[in-house]
Design a protein around this motif. Structure first.
Motif, mmCIF file in Angstrom:
data_model
loop_
_atom_site.group_PDB
_atom_site.id
_atom_site.type_symbol
_atom_site.label_atom_id
_atom_site.label_comp_id
_atom_site.label_asym_id
_atom_site.label_seq_id
_atom_site.Cartn_x
_atom_site.Cartn_y
_atom_site.Cartn_z
ATOM 1 N N HIS A 271 -20.052 155.897 22.618
ATOM 2 C CA HIS A 271 -20.635 154.935 23.469
ATOM 3 C C HIS A 271 -22.156 155.558 24.446
ATOM 4 O O HIS A 271 -22.868 154.687 24.297
ATOM 5 N N ARG A 272 -22.040 156.685 24.351
ATOM 6 C CA ARG A 272 -23.190 157.287 25.212
ATOM 7 C C ARG A 272 -24.499 157.027 24.455
ATOM 8 O O ARG A 272 -24.762 157.659 23.567
ATOM 9 N N GLY A 273 -25.377 156.356 25.058
ATOM 10 C CA GLY A 273 -26.666 156.371 24.547
ATOM 11 C C GLY A 273 -26.824 155.273 23.402
ATOM 12 O O GLY A 273 -27.823 155.423 22.684
ATOM 13 N N PRO A 334 -14.580 152.190 17.146
ATOM 14 C CA PRO A 334 -13.841 151.706 18.395
ATOM 15 C C PRO A 334 -13.883 152.801 19.645
ATOM 16 O O PRO A 334 -14.984 153.773 19.448
ATOM 17 N N SER A 335 -13.485 152.312 20.620
ATOM 18 C CA SER A 335 -13.569 153.266 21.798
ATOM 19 C C SER A 335 -13.091 154.724 21.553
ATOM 20 O O SER A 335 -13.605 155.752 22.242
ATOM 21 N N HIS A 336 -12.070 154.686 20.602
ATOM 22 C CA HIS A 336 -11.430 156.151 20.387
ATOM 23 C C HIS A 336 -12.457 156.892 19.877
ATOM 24 O O HIS A 336 -13.030 157.061 18.845
ATOM 25 N N GLY A 370 -19.809 163.296 21.982
ATOM 26 C CA GLY A 370 -19.915 163.805 23.468
ATOM 27 C C GLY A 370 -19.122 165.227 23.529
ATOM 28 O O GLY A 370 -18.330 165.632 22.575
ATOM 29 N N ASP A 371 -19.678 166.022 24.668
ATOM 30 C CA ASP A 371 -19.132 167.357 24.560
ATOM 31 C C ASP A 371 -17.478 167.545 24.667
ATOM 32 O O ASP A 371 -17.046 168.333 24.042
ATOM 33 N N ALA A 372 -17.220 166.641 25.471
ATOM 34 C CA ALA A 372 -15.344 166.819 25.713
ATOM 35 C C ALA A 372 -14.723 166.315 24.521
ATOM 36 O O ALA A 372 -13.677 166.718 24.003
ATOM 37 N N ALA A 373 -15.326 165.201 24.097
ATOM 38 C CA ALA A 373 -14.680 164.751 22.788
ATOM 39 C C ALA A 373 -14.666 165.728 21.708
ATOM 40 O O ALA A 373 -13.571 165.834 20.725
ATOM 41 N N PHE A 374 -15.931 166.248 21.444
ATOM 42 C CA PHE A 374 -16.167 167.048 20.421
ATOM 43 C C PHE A 374 -15.018 168.388 20.419
ATOM 44 O O PHE A 374 -14.503 168.720 19.464
ATOM 45 N N GLN A 405 -22.500 168.164 29.723
ATOM 46 C CA GLN A 405 -21.661 168.942 30.635
ATOM 47 C C GLN A 405 -20.470 168.272 31.498
ATOM 48 O O GLN A 405 -20.026 168.627 32.582
ATOM 49 N N ILE A 406 -20.068 166.930 31.067
ATOM 50 C CA ILE A 406 -19.024 166.543 31.715
ATOM 51 C C ILE A 406 -18.365 165.403 30.926
ATOM 52 O O ILE A 406 -19.184 164.945 30.092
ATOM 53 N N GLY A 407 -16.986 165.186 30.977
ATOM 54 C CA GLY A 407 -16.252 164.193 30.384
ATOM 55 C C GLY A 407 -15.634 163.348 31.103
ATOM 56 O O GLY A 407 -14.704 163.639 31.909
HETATM 57 C C1 LIG Z 1 -9.292 159.130 22.026
HETATM 58 C C2 LIG Z 1 -9.971 158.568 23.588
HETATM 59 N N1 LIG Z 1 -9.387 159.248 24.647
HETATM 60 C C3 LIG Z 1 -9.980 158.736 25.855
HETATM 61 C C4 LIG Z 1 -11.052 157.942 25.877
HETATM 62 C C5 LIG Z 1 -11.303 157.491 27.417
HETATM 63 N N2 LIG Z 1 -12.853 158.048 27.525
HETATM 64 C C6 LIG Z 1 -13.902 157.332 27.268
HETATM 65 S S1 LIG Z 1 -14.989 158.203 27.587
HETATM 66 C C7 LIG Z 1 -14.414 159.564 28.081
HETATM 67 C C8 LIG Z 1 -15.136 160.892 28.050
HETATM 68 C C9 LIG Z 1 -15.991 161.242 27.321
HETATM 69 O O1 LIG Z 1 -16.738 162.652 27.522
HETATM 70 P P1 LIG Z 1 -17.804 163.117 26.236
HETATM 71 O O2 LIG Z 1 -16.931 163.183 25.143
HETATM 72 O O3 LIG Z 1 -18.259 164.316 27.112
HETATM 73 O O4 LIG Z 1 -18.922 162.251 26.372
HETATM 74 P P2 LIG Z 1 -19.705 161.384 27.567
HETATM 75 O O5 LIG Z 1 -18.977 160.058 28.103
HETATM 76 O O6 LIG Z 1 -19.806 162.623 28.601
HETATM 77 O O7 LIG Z 1 -21.025 161.112 27.038
HETATM 78 C C10 LIG Z 1 -13.100 159.454 27.813
HETATM 79 C C11 LIG Z 1 -11.965 160.560 28.160
HETATM 80 C C12 LIG Z 1 -11.553 157.570 24.844
HETATM 81 N N3 LIG Z 1 -12.632 156.608 24.641
HETATM 82 N N4 LIG Z 1 -10.948 157.810 23.451
#
Ligand SMILES: Cc1ncc(C[n+]2csc(CCOP(=O)(O)OP(=O)(O)O)c2C)c(N)n1
Length: 977
Positions: A271-273, A334-336, A370-374, A405-407
């Motif tokens: 989603h980001r950007g 998707p959002s996942h 995204g950092d948290a997802a990666f 630096q944040i999820g």
């Molecule tokens: C598999 C999954 N789990 C939970 C979420 C809910 N969720 C949406 S954004 C997000 C944080 C993501 O953090 P990061 O990867 O750092 O990306 P950022 O939003 O900081 O750009 C979460 C937990 C999701 N979209 N997908």
């Protein structure tokens, strides 16, 4: 000055070589010196020997140890001469120690320099000084700072003062870029990176034009977000603010990539950007985006499906980079988070195959994370795991982590165990560039090197763009609830564009007024598009472009049936010959020789074609008809149940022979791949492959269907719903071994109830065939209609070898076709005297069939529903209509809360109602509702199976369907206990 230059160094290294061979061969003073060196020192000395200046080594080596303490070249590159007044051995030994220490420090900077790099634009995470990066740690003192030290051309210098060495090391390794590459085992890759960054101190001197271009990209990135914030305040857009540098980074990847042969790039991102990437990078019209913000659909009016939110949508475009045209596409997702990654890889692979891009230079994937997802999502690991495997490699992906630096609300220390969010990439020894996002020049520089690395080595590379998130997780979220200090800092932090514009103003690259004008011009451009958006109409049916041209969407059910899948007898025989003959020159396993002989028999007699042979016939006939077939899954070359033997392995050499690739010259390729032990990654990959290759048959096989739920996200988010959300068709086939055979909770059920529950709007086909011929036709049907739909098949296990589970060759030949419903096959009593009609699907049919024969029953008819979805209502109705006086039973071997029952019950109800059938309700016979799909005790399995077969054929039925009532009574059978 250092004494240890040129010939002196040669002399010392040779002396050392001599010492290593025989310590007594060198002077005692040198021997003691060498002996006292630690391991690092010794290895550095040993390496000196290979230095490029060491051309006259053999001549120097001839000099006696104490005789030529300061050998020198004669200045013309000629033979070395002894120095008239050279350094003493003591001085020389000190110089060597200096070199060794300095070079040890250089090595440590390469390994740990990134730990002191200045990566955080907010400055919240200041790197701790690392003791190993302190020159004093190497025995130097301040007094040594201006001493010349020989460093063997390490940083592009033969000698340098200690001060210079430290400065260059810090510029190269501790500036705005921290490079992790010393974990790479491949010496070429490692030295490539080392040379590439050390030779230029890890810094590109951009031209004024280059700098202005970077500023323009930042202006657009920031400008769009500001504009959206102003026009649609509070609307979720997951803005890029804080991470704007990703836009010039992407530009650079494409620009440099296109110079290096790239002309097709597939992107995946979260989603980001995304809105920024869609418009500023992929050039989706701003008006289209604004129109979506105004609530209009993103797709054409005549086909809208269910649609998706703006920040999930994909697009594609062609972009010209200095005359090199690159096709770009962003994959819908998707959002996942991260789950799109394998899908992108599969698409890349398919395109590479189509184009014959054998060295994988032309087509590449870029994944933004995204950092948290990666750090958190396991599918990231699976994709890295696939990255260099023959059947799945795409020649490396460029990964860009938008590391803000944040999820959501979670800080990095809660998001990962390792120091970096990118640590997972080390599993494939990918180089990782951590870059400070507020230094766009460094970001672009890193992007350039990363792209070159990918093109040079065809391996993954990671850019970790360390930035921040200016707003909350989305624009209406309050971040100060959880990160008050960080957000206080962000509030007063200038934007990346402001920082960079000021830098360029200071450098006099442009004036303040020009900078302001640049912003105003872009704003005006957006305003114009905002106006245009009011009348914007989507007219691009991009889902049927390129390879999809000529295919259409499914319009109605009739069309779905209208396909021809039969083949000529000659073709069947030709394929039969290829798959049954003993290939020349291959030492085939004896048991397989027998199987081949059995196959020859099938083609000779036209009888007894089993499941695996039918499948091979489907694959082979398609290949001859120029349709590629790709099958991947765990152990699918042989087949989990040792049934397929697509690959014959030479018993002497282990060479592999694939009979289906030897049918005739010019045929299409059959690719069969034993996959890595992953479900999510591999299924996602094959789904992606199917998106890019509508003209091939793409199949994923689960080892057992039970394991497919490891890929549940791919099934839920892509395969079942991708078409209605994003108008992207897929003809992917999922083969899911299924059936109750006493193998316990995890080797019995593919849980097809789940697929059935998700069935709607003709989204896919869910089948459980009982005949090899039906399987053959269903596979061919996948690529013989003018639309594509996924096919989910419950496939057999024990039935692969069941004597009744065979078809005649004529069932594949002219006039044959796929049958959704198979009516009663035996001669029974007249239809109106049939006491009971059993509807069923899949393996249980054979249990019922055999038991009925054993009991000599002639008043129970059995009708097989081979395709449960789309539900063949008309045909089922026709069959039920025949048996006007019969009770209607649905029999399944799965528990009542599983299997097809809850899907078929009301559908059968409707049919009975419409028929005004005497039986108004179907009766349920099967296992009782259960938490676990199957018992782990074989004895119980046998009992349950016998009970349900008995119940279906002869048991008294309840007048109302009682799916959850336990079946307790045996009629004629003995409890085997
Ligand atoms: C598999 C999954 N789990 C939970 C979420 C809910 N969720 C949406 S954004 C997000 C944080 C993501 O953090 P990061 O990867 O750092 O990306 P950022 O939003 O900081 O750009 C979460 C937990 C999701 N979209 N997908």
């Amino acid at each position: 000055m250092s004494f240890l230059t040129g010939a002196n160094a040669t002399y010392v290294s040779e002396l050392y070589a001599r010492f290593v061979e025989d310590p007594s061969a060198v002077d005692a003073g040198w021997a003691a010196f060498f002996r006292d060196l630690n391991e690092d020192g010794r290895s550095i000395l040993a390496e000196l020997k290979g230095a490029p200046w060491n051309k006259n080594a053999n001549k120097v080596i001839g000099a006696p140890a104490e005789e030529a303490p300061a050998a020198k070249k004669d200045g013309k590159g000629g033979k070395p001469v002894a120095a008239a007044a050279g350094p003493s051995p003591e001085e020389l030994r000190k110089a060597i120690l200096d070199s060794i220490r300095a070079l040890m420090m250089v090595r440590v900077y390469r390994v740990r320099g990134h730990l002191e790099a200045s990566l955080d634009p907010l400055g919240l995470h200041k790197p701790e000084p690392h003791p190993e990066l302190d020159y004093r740690n190497y025995g130097f003192t301040e007094a040594d700072l201006d001493r010349e030290i020989f460093i063997d051309n390490m940083l592009g210098l033969e000698t340098a003062t200690l001060r210079t060495i430290i400065r260059i090391l810090r510029e190269t390794y501790c500036g705005h870029i921290g490079v992790e590459f010393m974990h790479i085992q491949d010496p070429d890759q490692k030295s490539w990176i080392q040379k590439r960054i050390e030779s230029i101190h890890n810094h590109t001197e951009f031209t004024e034009r280059g700098k202005k271009a970077i500023l323009e990209r930042l202006t657009e990135a920031e400008g769009l977000e500001r504009f959206l914030q102003m026009k649609y305040t509070g609307t979720k857009r997951f803005g890029l603010e804080g991470g704007e540098s990703v836009i010039p980074a992407l530009e650079q990847i494409l620009k440099r990539g296109s110079q290096l042969g790239l002309d097709d790039v597939i992107l995946g991102m979260a989603h980001r950007g995304r809105l920024n990437v869609l418009t500023n990078f992929l050039k989706k019209p701003f008006a289209a985006l604004f129109s979506e913000f105004q609530g209009n659909p993103a797709t054409r009016e005549d086909f809208q499906g269910s649609g998706d939110v703006k920040y999930h949508l994909g697009t594609s475009s062609d972009r010209d980079f200095d005359g090199n045209v690159v096709h770009l596409s962003l994959t819908a997702n998707p959002s996942h988070l991260e789950v799109v990654d394998p899908v992108v890889l599969g698409k890349v692979r398919a395109k590479q195959t189509q184009r014959g891009d054998e060295d994988r230079s032309d087509v590449m994937g870029i994944l933004l994370h995204g950092d948290a997802a990666f750090a958190g999502q396991g599918v990231v690991h699976e994709c890295f795991a696939m990255s260099q495997i023959k059947g799945y490699t795409t020649g490396g992906t460029v990964h860009v982590v938008i590391n803000n630096q944040i999820g959501f609300t979670t800080a990095p220390q809660y998001s990962r165990s390792g120091p970096y969010c990118t640590d997972v990439a080390k599993m494939v020894q990918a180089p990782i560039f951590h870059v400070n996002g507020d230094d766009p020049e460094s970001v672009v520089h890193a992007a350039r090197i990363a792209t070159e690395f990918r093109q040079e080595f065809k391996a993954d590379v990671v850019i970790d763009l360390v930035c921040y998130r200016r707003h909350g997780h989305n624009e209406s979220d309050e971040p100060a609830f959880t990160q008050p200090l960080m957000y206080r800092k962000i509030a007063s932090h200038p934007t990346t564009r402001q920082v960079y514009a000021q830098k360029l103003i200071d450098e006099k690259v442009l004036t303040e007024a020009e900078s302001t004008q640049m912003v105003a011009d872009f704003q005006a451009h957006l305003e114009a598009d905002f106006e245009a958006a009011k009348s914007y109409k989507v007219n691009k049916a991009d889902w049927l472009e390129g390879k999809w041209a000529g295919l259409g969407l499914l319009e109605d059910e009739e069309e779905m049936r209208d396909e021809r899948t039969d083949v000529s007898v000659e073709l069947l025989q030709e394929v039969g010959q290829a798959i049954s003959k003993l290939p020349e020159g291959v030492n085939v396993n004896r048991k397989i020789v027998r199987q081949l002989e059995a196959k020859q028999q099938m083609f000779k007699t036209g009888q007894g074609v089993d499941w695996a042979t039918a499948e091979a016939l489907a694959f082979g006939t398609l290949c001859v008809e120029n349709t590629r077939v790709r099958l991947s899954g765990q152990d699918c070359g042989r087949g989990t149940f040792s049934q397929r033997h697509s690959v014959l392995v030479d018993q002497e050499t282990e060479e592999r022979y694939v009979p289906l690739n030897h049918i005739r010259e010019g045929q299409a390729h059959y690719e069969v791949i034993d996959s890595l032990l992953s479900e999510e990654g591999v299924l996602g990959f094959e789904y992606g492959y199917s998106l890019s290759e509508p003209n091939g048959l793409t199949i994923w096989e689960g080892q057992f269907g039970d394991f497919a739920n490891g890929a549940q996200v791919i099934i839920d988010q892509f395969i079942s719903s991708g078409e209605v959300k994003w108008m992207r068709m897929s003809g992917l086939v999922m083969l899911l071994p299924h059936g109750y055979e006493g193998q316990g909770p995890e080797h019995s059920s593919a849980r097809w109830e789940r697929y059935l529950q998700m069935s709607a709007e003709d989204n896919w086909q869910v089948c459980n065939f009982t005949t090899p011929a039906n399987y053959f036709h269903a596979l061919r049907r996948q690529v013989r209609r003018n639309f594509r739909k996924p096919l989910v098949v419950m496939t057999p296990k024990s039935l692969l070898r069941h004597k009744l589970v065979v078809s005649k060759l004529e069932d594949f030949g002219p006039g044959s076709r796929f049958r959704r419903v198979l009516p009663e096959t035996e001669a029974l009593k007249p239809d109106d005297q049939i006491r009971r009609v059993i509807l069923c699907s899949g393996k249980v049919y054979y249990d019922l069939f055999e038991e009925r024969a054993k009991r000599g029953l002639d008043d129970v008819a059995i009708v097989r529903v081979e395709q449960i979805y789309p539900w063949p209502k008309e045909t089922v109705m026709k069959e039920l209509g025949r048996y006007s006086n019969a009770e209607v039973v649905w029999c399944q071997e799965e528990p009542a809360n599983m299997g097809a029952w809850t899907f078929v019950d009301r559908r059968i109800d409707f049919i009975l109602e419409e028929l005004e059938h005497k039986s108004r309700k179907p009766m349920y016979v099967g296992r009782k509702a259960a938490a676990s799909p199957a018992t782990g005790l074989n004895k119980n399995h046998v009992y349950e199976q016998a009970l349900l077969v008995d119940q279906a054929l002869s048991g008294a039925l309840f007048t109302l369907p009682q799916p959850f009532r336990r079946v307790t009574k045996m009629s004629k059978m003995q409890n085997p206990k």
